[in-house]
Design a protein around this motif. Structure first.
Motif, PDB file in Angstrom:
ATOM      1  N   LYS A 117     -19.311   1.013 -37.067  1.00 26.74           N
ATOM      2  CA  LYS A 117     -18.972   1.530 -38.335  1.00 26.74           C
ATOM      3  C   LYS A 117     -19.486   2.909 -38.579  1.00 26.74           C
ATOM      4  N   LYS A 119     -18.643   7.544 -38.787  1.00 26.48           N
ATOM      5  CA  LYS A 119     -17.731   8.946 -39.165  1.00 26.48           C
ATOM      6  C   LYS A 119     -18.020   9.965 -38.231  1.00 26.48           C
ATOM      7  N   THR A 120     -16.774  10.387 -37.970  1.00 23.16           N
ATOM      8  CA  THR A 120     -16.884  11.674 -37.176  1.00 23.16           C
ATOM      9  C   THR A 120     -15.745  12.528 -37.481  1.00 23.16           C
ATOM     10  N   ASP A 121     -15.853  14.257 -37.253  1.00 22.93           N
ATOM     11  CA  ASP A 121     -14.677  14.912 -37.592  1.00 22.93           C
ATOM     12  C   ASP A 121     -13.688  14.921 -36.874  1.00 22.93           C
ATOM     13  N   GLN A 126     -12.192   9.028 -34.615  1.00 22.79           N
ATOM     14  CA  GLN A 126     -12.437   8.156 -35.730  1.00 22.79           C
ATOM     15  C   GLN A 126     -11.361   7.174 -35.704  1.00 22.79           C
ATOM     16  N   ASP A 130     -12.494   3.234 -36.090  1.00 26.42           N
ATOM     17  CA  ASP A 130     -12.033   2.520 -37.039  1.00 26.42           C
ATOM     18  C   ASP A 130     -11.022   1.174 -36.858  1.00 26.42           C
ATOM     19  N   ALA A 190     -21.209  10.494 -33.905  1.00 26.43           N
ATOM     20  CA  ALA A 190     -20.475  10.050 -35.198  1.00 26.43           C
ATOM     21  C   ALA A 190     -21.943   9.778 -36.043  1.00 26.43           C
ATOM     22  N   THR A 191     -21.718   9.409 -37.257  1.00 26.13           N
ATOM     23  CA  THR A 191     -22.839   9.164 -38.228  1.00 26.13           C
ATOM     24  C   THR A 191     -22.643   7.844 -38.597  1.00 26.13           C
ATOM     25  N   ASP A 192     -23.647   6.955 -38.372  1.00 20.68           N
ATOM     26  CA  ASP A 192     -23.618   5.437 -38.929  1.00 20.68           C
ATOM     27  C   ASP A 192     -23.730   5.300 -40.334  1.00 20.68           C
TER      28      ASP A 192
END
Length: 294
Positions: A117, A119-121, A126, A130, A190-192
């Motif tokens: 889970k 988030k990435t640009d 992404q 997902d 990515a950011t968790d």
């Protein structure tokens, strides 16, 4: 002695049309109409003979204004999936298919939320994260779907296996996209959910020549799970058979067996092919163990 002429009398009435002439005029009207119809029919017959006209029944259908408006079937229309709920369930593999050490799952692995889970640009990356988390990398099935979870009690790996009926065009598009993922997302960050950083590596790995199309990816996710540094190894495999497909993830914090991934894909494809052919899938002997591979 000659009398002078008197005043002129009233004009004489016109002579009535003789009965014979009236009957002749009235008779000419229908005769002319009949001659016109015969002439038109004769021309149509000549045109039909020279142009190879269809028989009378076909000519009547083609002359209908509705017949000319009916849309012709489009060759791009995808055949509707036909797998039933019972069939997709019977096409699932079981813990016996993977051998000793595997059992029905006890629930979702804790590393799913911590390491999948994020988030990435990058839109493709992404989509990858997902899809793995939601277990829908192949898209939403157009028909029935069944899912089964299996746990390896020895090394903590978990398999999430599913079979579904899909729209063929959408399914092929998803497989084509998966083929490009290693080139687009070979390495990304990515950011968790806690704001920490995840580093993800993605490579394409070989899969036996099963089904009509197939893709297999291996991911390494570096981050934290349970407050400690962790590395998740995750395989994703997908195989298409007609308008149906199987897909699976095989992941764990202590590594996973690539052989288990290949075996699940091979046995699962055979089961799916049997179901589509109207056969009962053969059961794998309970004492037949999977070969171990680190």
């Amino acid at each position: 002695m000659t009398r002078p002429p008197g005043p002129p009398g009233p004009p004489a009435p016109p002579r009535p049309l003789r009965p014979s002439r009236r009957r002749t005029v009235l008779a000419l009207v229908p005769a002319l109409a009949a001659a016109s119809l015969l002439t038109t029919a004769g021309c149509s017959a000549v045109e039909g003979a020279t142009s190879g006209a269809a028989p009378k029944g076909d000519a009547a259908a083609s002359a209908s204004p509705v017949a000319g408006q009916l849309p012709s079937p489009s060759p791009s229309v995808t055949v509707a999936p036909t797998l039933t709920e019972a069939q997709v369930k019977s096409a699932l593999i079981s813990n016996k298919d993977l051998g000793k050490g595997w059992k029905p799952t006890q629930g979702g692995a804790t590393w799913r939320d911590a390491l999948l889970k994020g988030k990435t640009d990058n839109a493709d990356c992404q989509r990858l994260l997902d899809g793995l988390y939601a277990e829908d990398l192949l898209g939403e099935p157009a028909g029935a779907r069944a899912v089964r979870g299996l746990d390896d009690k020895d090394d903590g790996a978990q398999v999430r296996y599913q079979v579904g009926a899909y729209d063929r065009a959408a399914l092929d598009a998803s497989l084509a996209w998966l083929k490009e993922v290693p080139g687009k997302c070979g390495q990304f960050t990515a950011t968790d959910v806690k704001g920490g950083e995840l580093t993800v590596l993605v490579t394409a790995t070989p899969l036996p020549g099963v089904g009509e199309a197939r893709e297999n990816l291996r991911m390494k996710v570096y981050g934290e799970s349970g407050g400690s540094p962790a590395v998740l190894t995750l395989d994703f495999a997908a195989v298409r058979v007609g308008d149906s497909a199987l897909s699976l993830t095989n992941g764990g914090l202590d590594g996973v067996s690539a052989n288990s991934t290949r075996q699940a894909a091979q046995l699962g494809t055979q089961r799916l092919q049997d179901v589509l052919a109207g056969k009962k899938p053969a059961a794998r002997p309970a004492n037949q163990e999977a070969d171990a591979e680190g």
